[in-house]
Design an enzyme around this catalytic site. Structure first.
Site, PDB file in Angstrom:
ATOM      1  CD1 TRP A   2      -0.995   2.399   2.179  1.00  0.00           C
ATOM      2  CD2 TRP A   2      -2.876   1.689   1.213  1.00  0.00           C
ATOM      3  NE1 TRP A   2      -1.919   3.415   2.261  1.00  0.00           N
ATOM      4  CE2 TRP A   2      -3.082   3.004   1.676  1.00  0.00           C
ATOM      5  CE3 TRP A   2      -3.941   1.032   0.564  1.00  0.00           C
ATOM      6  CZ2 TRP A   2      -4.286   3.676   1.516  1.00  0.00           C
ATOM      7  CZ3 TRP A   2      -5.151   1.702   0.409  1.00  0.00           C
ATOM      8  CH2 TRP A   2      -5.317   3.018   0.890  1.00  0.00           C
ATOM      9  CG  ASN A  53      -1.332   6.940   2.489  1.00  0.00           C
ATOM     10  OD1 ASN A  53      -0.999   5.885   2.978  1.00  0.00           O
ATOM     11  ND2 ASN A  53      -1.404   8.030   3.225  1.00  0.00           N
ATOM     12  CG  ASP A  54      -0.544  11.317   2.204  1.00  0.00           C
ATOM     13  OD1 ASP A  54      -1.502  10.704   1.729  1.00  0.00           O
ATOM     14  OD2 ASP A  54      -0.578  11.886   3.310  1.00  0.00           O
ATOM     15  CD  GLN A  93       2.468   8.544   5.348  1.00  0.00           C
ATOM     16  OE1 GLN A  93       1.620   8.229   6.159  1.00  0.00           O
ATOM     17  NE2 GLN A  93       3.720   8.769   5.708  1.00  0.00           N
ATOM     18  CD1 TRP A  98      -3.073   4.479   5.307  1.00  0.00           C
ATOM     19  CD2 TRP A  98      -4.012   3.820   7.237  1.00  0.00           C
ATOM     20  NE1 TRP A  98      -2.668   5.349   6.295  1.00  0.00           N
ATOM     21  CE2 TRP A  98      -3.228   4.968   7.490  1.00  0.00           C
ATOM     22  CE3 TRP A  98      -4.684   3.223   8.302  1.00  0.00           C
ATOM     23  CZ2 TRP A  98      -3.114   5.540   8.755  1.00  0.00           C
ATOM     24  CZ3 TRP A  98      -4.566   3.791   9.572  1.00  0.00           C
ATOM     25  CH2 TRP A  98      -3.793   4.945   9.781  1.00  0.00           C
ATOM     26  CB  SER A 152       2.303  13.070   5.414  1.00  0.00           C
ATOM     27  OG  SER A 152       1.780  12.061   4.597  1.00  0.00           O
ATOM     28  NE  ARG A 200      -3.360  13.769   9.708  1.00  0.00           N
ATOM     29  CZ  ARG A 200      -4.509  13.759  10.379  1.00  0.00           C
ATOM     30  NH1 ARG A 200      -4.522  13.897  11.687  1.00  0.00           N
ATOM     31  NH2 ARG A 200      -5.655  13.615   9.730  1.00  0.00           N
ATOM     32  CG  ASP A 201      -0.027  15.579   7.326  1.00  0.00           C
ATOM     33  OD1 ASP A 201       0.484  14.571   7.853  1.00  0.00           O
ATOM     34  OD2 ASP A 201      -1.210  15.616   6.935  1.00  0.00           O
ATOM     35  CD1 TRP A 247      -9.604   8.517   1.784  1.00  0.00           C
ATOM     36  CD2 TRP A 247      -9.398   6.316   2.142  1.00  0.00           C
ATOM     37  NE1 TRP A 247      -8.400   8.311   2.430  1.00  0.00           N
ATOM     38  CE2 TRP A 247      -8.258   6.974   2.671  1.00  0.00           C
ATOM     39  CE3 TRP A 247      -9.502   4.932   2.262  1.00  0.00           C
ATOM     40  CZ2 TRP A 247      -7.222   6.276   3.301  1.00  0.00           C
ATOM     41  CZ3 TRP A 247      -8.461   4.243   2.888  1.00  0.00           C
ATOM     42  CH2 TRP A 247      -7.349   4.924   3.397  1.00  0.00           C
TER      43      TRP A 247
HETATM   44  C1  FRU Z   1      -3.458  12.129   4.169  1.00  0.00           C
HETATM   45  C2  FRU Z   1      -3.033  11.538   5.504  1.00  0.00           C
HETATM   46  C3  FRU Z   1      -2.118  12.480   6.279  1.00  0.00           C
HETATM   47  C4  FRU Z   1      -1.378  11.549   7.181  1.00  0.00           C
HETATM   48  C5  FRU Z   1      -1.210  10.322   6.325  1.00  0.00           C
HETATM   49  C6  FRU Z   1      -1.299   9.017   7.048  1.00  0.00           C
HETATM   50  O1  FRU Z   1      -3.803  11.154   3.236  1.00  0.00           O
HETATM   51  O2  FRU Z   1      -4.165  11.188   6.278  1.00  0.00           O
HETATM   52  O3  FRU Z   1      -2.788  13.514   6.969  1.00  0.00           O
HETATM   53  O4  FRU Z   1      -0.150  12.063   7.597  1.00  0.00           O
HETATM   54  O5  FRU Z   1      -2.235  10.373   5.340  1.00  0.00           O
HETATM   55  O6  FRU Z   1      -1.055   7.934   6.209  1.00  0.00           O
END
Ligand code: FRU
Length: 576
Positions: A134, A136-137, A153, A161, A201, A264-265, A404
């Site tokens: 998997w 993601n970001d 990610q 996830w 992230s 976060r991030d 999603w």
């Molecule tokens: C966005 C998010 C971020 C977080 C990450 C977790 O897609 O939810 O805010 O840091 O993905 O995987």
């Protein structure tokens, strides 16, 4: 142990893998027995005596010249991601992915990646996706010593996830990627805790002295996806070869009054006018999605400065929980703020988790918008968690092609893809524009043929580009898949709309109003990226129902006057 194999590896080779006890095996059944071992001549150099029922990370580095033999008990061990690499040449050669099955070991070095990527009919050919598991970001994007680094990610043990790691890949051109070892792990084994969280992230930061570091969020072990978790900010100094963190320190623990669990991030920059470090973070203030501004003199000790942006009440009322992945950067003497509002559902269209931008100035640590409203960045919504970075005097952005709503079909070895690289700009009305980075044009293989005017024949499985200019109002573009499925892009009642085979009609994917003057569209095994009016209006969709196109048809109306029309077939960046 029931299987054994000789391995041909050099001194210095490092193995990394994630394994657990086969779910069907009881603890007693393999008690006392080895389940995985490496032997150099007769000597055991690495052995797993017993595996836990949850995934765990294992690593072995071969420090001698002796040949290695791998032994394993296939009835007792479940291996997920498994690879080896030579740190001395991994940046060029990449990792070699390994699979143990039926008493055999299949090694997939870089030369075998094209076959792997092209054999999956769902796999985009112009875009990055993880070898397996998997993603993601996009995280930590940077251009260092002539190479683009993509960190992302990553959940290494399945195509869902879960506990977050940072995957890593490098590229010379933003298109052809080499897989590197996993860069960052959660601070403890979250699978063993039955928890989620981990290395969330973050972004790359080049300091005033030219040193590279990464700032990111660690979500501490979490037992609820929506509340009661703790997120802290950390800074990593990478090793000189950029393969792993050399130092990792905690730099920020608590949010300001009014903030809660979402914190976060981080995106960090150096503000030369103030001589200080600045960081933005996604959060909520008293329930409203917000972007927080922090300052630091040394990059380590951070102080809360202000709420840089707070969303109007409308967003909270319609489900927005917080801002995710804020991006804040200078562009043509202005500052651009980009934000994802997670949880938000737009009442008029039903679209959710929208991405917005606002352009303004940044003075005395305040963001002063120059435009009255937020700009919707992608009407298709499958363009989320965008992150931009500066390279060769351009601001380049990537995003995650997912939102999603729809999922990869079960059984896929991976989930998650990256958009095309986009170059960011501003138009005369201070709207953020996004256009595909020029280099992708070098991947055109030939012009598509037309069966009749405006009726293009596509080559199965190959990415295509369609580019149109003129008075395009009320045009319709239909893409036809092999098994009767289709997608439609249409200019209707002054807006662009896009619909794919999955759509049941509850969600309306439509843009803000526009006079349509030009449109570029990329289709790549289910990924649709649309750029209209020089990138002022963009729309991205991911359909899993049309992976290959047989035909692309233009259906003009009386209002349409096409002055330019070109369509091309593309090569695969995964080698052909
Ligand atoms: C966005 C998010 C971020 C977080 C990450 C977790 O897609 O939810 O805010 O840091 O993905 O995987």
């Amino acid at each position: 142990m029931n299987s054994s194999l000789k391995l041909d590896v050099r001194r210095g080779t490092r193995f990394e893998f994630w394994a657990r006890r086969k779910p069907a095996t009881s603890e007693e059944e393999h008690a006392g027995g080895e389940v995985f071992a490496l032997r150099a001549d007769e000597r055991i150099v690495y052995r797993i005596a017993a595996l836990p029922p949850y995934f765990q990370f294992y690593a072995y580095t071969h420090h001698t010249n002796e040949p290695l033999t791998l032994e394993w008990d296939e009835n007792a061990i479940e291996l997920s991601l498994f690879y080896h690499f030579d740190p001395a040449n991994v940046v060029e050669e990449g990792v070699t992915f390994l699979e143990l099955r039926g008493g055999r070991l299949t090694a997939r070095p870089k030369e075998a990646w094209p076959a792997w990527y092209q054999s999956d009919p769902d796999r985009p050919q112009l875009r990055f996706s993880p070898f397996q598991a998997w993603m993601n970001d996009p995280n930590g994007l940077c251009f260092v010593n002539g190479r683009y680094h993509l960190l992302y990610q990553f959940h290494p043990v399945e195509a869902e996830w879960g506990p977050m790691h940072w995957g890593h890949a490098v590229s010379d051109d933003l298109y052809r990627w080499t897989h590197l070892p996993v860069f960052l792990h959660p601070e403890q084994n979250l699978w063993s805790l039955g928890a989620t969280g981990g290395a969330f992230s973050g972004s790359a930061f080049v300091g005033p002295d030219g040193d590279l570091s990464f700032y990111y969020t660690e979500r501490l072990p979490a037992y609820d996806l929506f509340k009661d978790y703790k997120e802290v900010q950390k800074q990593i100094v990478p090793s000189t070869d950029l393969l792993r963190p050399e130092a990792n320190r905690l730099v920020l623990v608590d949010g300001p009054p009014g903030s809660a669990h979402d914190f976060r991030d981080p995106k960090v920059w150096y503000d030369a006018t103030r001589g200080g470090y600045r960081m933005v973070l996604g959060a909520a203030i008293d329930g409203d999605p917000a972007v927080l501004l922090y300052g630091s003199k040394d990059g380590a000790d951070w102080k809360f400065l202000s709420v840089l942006y707070r969303a109007p009440e409308h967003f909270r009322r319609h489900g927005a929980r917080c801002v995710e992945c804020p991006d804040f950067f200078g562009l043509e003497d202005r500052f651009v703020l980009v934000m994802g509002f997670v949880g938000y559902t737009e009442p008029e269209t039903g679209r959710h988790n929208l991405l917005y931008a606002q352009v303004g100035t940044f003075e005395d640590d305040r963001f002063l918008p120059l435009t009255p409203t937020l700009q919707e960045l992608d009407f298709g919504t499958d363009f989320y968690a965008m992150q931009s970075f500066r390279a060769k005097e351009r601001q380049i952005a990537f995003a995650w092609l997912f939102n999603w709503e729809f999922r990869k079909p079960a059984g896929s070895p991976y989930s998650g893809e990256l958009s095309l690289p986009r170059v960011l700009g501003l138009d005369a009305q201070l709207r953020l524009t996004m256009l595909p980075e020029e280099g992708c044009r070098a991947l055109r293989s030939r012009a598509l043929t037309q069966a009749a005017p405006g009726h293009f024949i596509c080559e199965p499985g190959k990415p295509i580009e369609l580019s149109l200019g003129g008075a395009l109002n009320e045009i319709r573009i239909v893409g036809r898949g092999g098994d009767g499925e289709s997608f439609t892009i249409a200019h209707v009642l002054g807006r662009l709309q896009v619909s794919v085979a999955e759509d049941a009609g509850e969600i309306e994917y439509r843009s803000t109003p526009l006079e349509l003057k030009n449109l570029t569209l990329f289709f790549d095994r289910g990924v649709l990226e649309i750029f209209a009016n020089d990138g002022v209006i963009c729309g991205t969709r991911r359909t899993y129902k049309i992976t290959t196109l047989t035909a692309l048809e233009l259906v003009p109306s009386k209002a349409t006057d096409i002055e330019f029309c070109g369509a091309w077939c593309y090569l695969s960046v995964w080698g052909d």
